[in-house]
Design an enzyme around this catalytic site. Sequence first.
Site, short mmCIF file in Angstrom:
data_model
loop_
_atom_site.label_atom_id
_atom_site.label_comp_id
_atom_site.label_asym_id
_atom_site.label_seq_id
_atom_site.Cartn_x
_atom_site.Cartn_y
_atom_site.Cartn_z
N LYS A 116 0.80 -1.23 0.00
CA LYS A 116 0.00 0.00 0.00
C LYS A 116 0.84 1.28 0.00
CE LYS A 116 -4.04 -2.16 1.82
NZ LYS A 116 -5.26 -2.02 2.57
N GLU A 199 -3.45 7.37 7.89
CA GLU A 199 -4.36 7.97 6.92
C GLU A 199 -5.46 8.66 7.70
OE1 GLU A 199 -4.65 5.49 2.93
OE2 GLU A 199 -6.60 5.56 3.91
N ARG A 291 -6.11 -8.43 -9.17
CA ARG A 291 -6.68 -9.77 -9.37
C ARG A 291 -8.14 -9.61 -9.75
NH1 ARG A 291 -9.84 -9.68 -4.69
NH2 ARG A 291 -8.85 -8.54 -2.99
P1 ADP Z 1 -12.59 -8.12 -2.79
O1 ADP Z 1 -11.50 -7.09 -2.65
O2 ADP Z 1 -12.34 -9.12 -3.86
O3 ADP Z 1 -13.92 -7.54 -2.78
P2 ADP Z 1 -12.43 -8.42 -0.01
O4 ADP Z 1 -11.77 -7.10 0.04
O5 ADP Z 1 -13.73 -8.62 0.65
O6 ADP Z 1 -12.52 -8.98 -1.49
O7 ADP Z 1 -11.45 -9.49 0.55
C1 ADP Z 1 -10.16 -9.53 0.08
C2 ADP Z 1 -9.69 -10.93 0.13
O8 ADP Z 1 -9.84 -11.46 1.42
C3 ADP Z 1 -10.48 -11.77 -0.82
O9 ADP Z 1 -9.57 -12.27 -1.74
C4 ADP Z 1 -11.09 -12.87 0.02
O10 ADP Z 1 -10.77 -14.16 -0.49
C5 ADP Z 1 -10.44 -12.72 1.36
N1 ADP Z 1 -11.45 -12.79 2.41
C6 ADP Z 1 -12.51 -11.97 2.58
N2 ADP Z 1 -13.23 -12.32 3.66
C7 ADP Z 1 -12.61 -13.41 4.19
C8 ADP Z 1 -12.85 -14.26 5.33
N3 ADP Z 1 -13.90 -14.07 6.15
N4 ADP Z 1 -11.99 -15.28 5.56
C9 ADP Z 1 -10.93 -15.48 4.75
N5 ADP Z 1 -10.65 -14.72 3.67
C10 ADP Z 1 -11.46 -13.70 3.38
P1 ADP Z 2 -8.17 -3.62 2.42
O1 ADP Z 2 -6.88 -3.87 1.74
O2 ADP Z 2 -8.23 -4.30 3.74
O3 ADP Z 2 -9.33 -3.86 1.54
P2 ADP Z 2 -8.69 -0.78 2.09
O4 ADP Z 2 -7.67 0.30 2.17
O5 ADP Z 2 -9.21 -1.13 0.76
O6 ADP Z 2 -8.12 -2.07 2.82
O7 ADP Z 2 -9.89 -0.37 3.04
C1 ADP Z 2 -10.94 -1.24 3.34
C2 ADP Z 2 -12.12 -0.45 3.88
O8 ADP Z 2 -11.75 0.27 5.07
C3 ADP Z 2 -12.64 0.62 2.94
O9 ADP Z 2 -13.55 0.13 2.01
C4 ADP Z 2 -13.28 1.60 3.92
O10 ADP Z 2 -14.54 1.17 4.32
C5 ADP Z 2 -12.36 1.54 5.11
N1 ADP Z 2 -11.33 2.59 5.03
C6 ADP Z 2 -10.08 2.46 4.53
N2 ADP Z 2 -9.40 3.62 4.60
C7 ADP Z 2 -10.23 4.53 5.15
C8 ADP Z 2 -10.12 5.92 5.51
N3 ADP Z 2 -9.01 6.59 5.31
N4 ADP Z 2 -11.20 6.52 6.08
C9 ADP Z 2 -12.34 5.82 6.29
N5 ADP Z 2 -12.51 4.53 5.99
C10 ADP Z 2 -11.47 3.87 5.43
#
Ligand code: ADP
Ligand code: ADP
Length: 489
Positions: A116, A199, A291
Amino acid sequence: MFKKILVSNRGEIALRVLTSLQDHDIRSVVTASDPDLNSAVTRRADEVLHLPGQQALKTYLNIELIIEKAVDLGVDAIHPGYGFLSENHLFAQAAEDAGIAFIGPSAQQMLSYGDKLRARAIANKTDTPIIKGTDEEFSPEELKEAAMEIGFPLLIKASAGGGGRGIRYVSKIEELEQQIEMAKSEAKLAFNDDRIYLEKFIANGRHIEVQIMGTGDGTIYHFGERDCTMQRKNQKLIEESPAPISRQKAKEFYESAINLTSETNYKNAGTVEFLYDPKTEEHYFLEVNARIQVEHPVTEMVTNEDLIWRQLQVAAGEDLDIDQKRIRIKGHAIEARIYAEDPYQNFIPSPGKISRIQHPIGAGVRVDSAIEDGSIVTPFYDSMISKLIVQAQTRDAAIRKMSSTLDKYLVSGVHTTIPYIRKLINSSNFKDNKYHTKYLDTYETHIPKRIIEMARVIAAFTSRGIHTGEEDKEVDQISKWRTSAWPKY
Ligand code: ADP
Ligand code: ADP
Ligand code: MG
């Protein structure tokens, strides 16, 4: 085009990839651990690559074993699905080194976006708006200084985090030092990488993301956006396309996504995630998922595209023959992720045997699931049992369709989140789009106990969510599963 492809995954996404392979007469091999050997997935594939054991580390995360057997089986490409090894650059590299095409971005691109902090650097370089925060690895002292400048509340994020894990909320300066310490040791344990960054917390934000497909020569196509604001603990629960934003604003999202990914000549499918502040109408880059995503079906429903097939075409170096102008969003699609969890007991996983399951069918209805009568939901893997996707002409119609389709969904043997999703979908706040990414986390704690009890009784009378008693024996394993470190991908 490839002749024989290994699907290195399990469950619904393995089945989903097999469908595209079979649609195009490509021979298929699928990985299977011990508990998955006899499943809808292995039955559907032409060949099975057995990965002895149950734990993910020994099976679906075992790079050496998978590559060695893939070579023996003579596959010419590997599709990693999502989760597991899908974003592991070592896996992509190992495949490449073995002369097998990896269906995804290059190892180098995965490395750049999977981290990240590095992704933030690319965003900075391409003038993509990012959330105010730190951009380098700072010492705890420097982080404290930066935190004062950013302001509270803020988030501590693990640079290697993902799947909603590795994010900590800090409401005031007094908590910072301890939270940084905890975040670091947690990240070390879960991702073997203790780098963190800060952040600013965007309150009342919406999660909006853009589906892209890069050809590797700097050309990036987009397939519209998805709104994934409805989340529990930073994990998506309901996703839809299009998002409730003006088409002018949507264009800004597409531009940001394309700028950010064309910089590295991004190859294959990816999703650029953003947070959107509806008040200021500003959007900020969150991360790139390098992916295919869990929620790709909503995009497939509204664009009538097969994104997995597009991934194969890119990996095989075929011409996509796409005209961006002809990729049009038709109507509205909504996806609900359905889990074997008890929504009335704080979403405790409910593994066990699915004694009976009747997936709903109908016009504009799609179910992505590998669960059938007699399937066992094991505590070893994700507890998602299916994704229900509906499409209709308008959002209102899609909501109605989702609601009536959920009513037809019969699952017995384990608890499911179906009653919870049904309630959510029919709530006025969902219908009126009056929610943000933290909505469920705040909302749940306000459901009075009495209502929860009532809902439990109702659930017991419907065929949804009946305990078999079997799962009680597995409670020890379950708690291990919930708290154990997730694999790094
Ligand atoms: P995406 O970014 O594809 O919408 P998520 O952000 O929800 O998926 O989850 C990211 C990854 O974490 C996915 O590849 C999924 O396989 C894994 N994941 C999500 N929820 C779970 C869980 N409860 N247990 C294990 N792996 C999970
Ligand atoms: P991950 O890799 O676990 O998916 P992300 O950075 O995509 O992490 O964030 C997952 C979720 O966490 C976002 O969809 C949002 O709901 C929350 N989130 C992440 N960063 C922030 C932020 N700076 N402020 C508020 N919510 C956040
Ligand atoms: Mg994310």
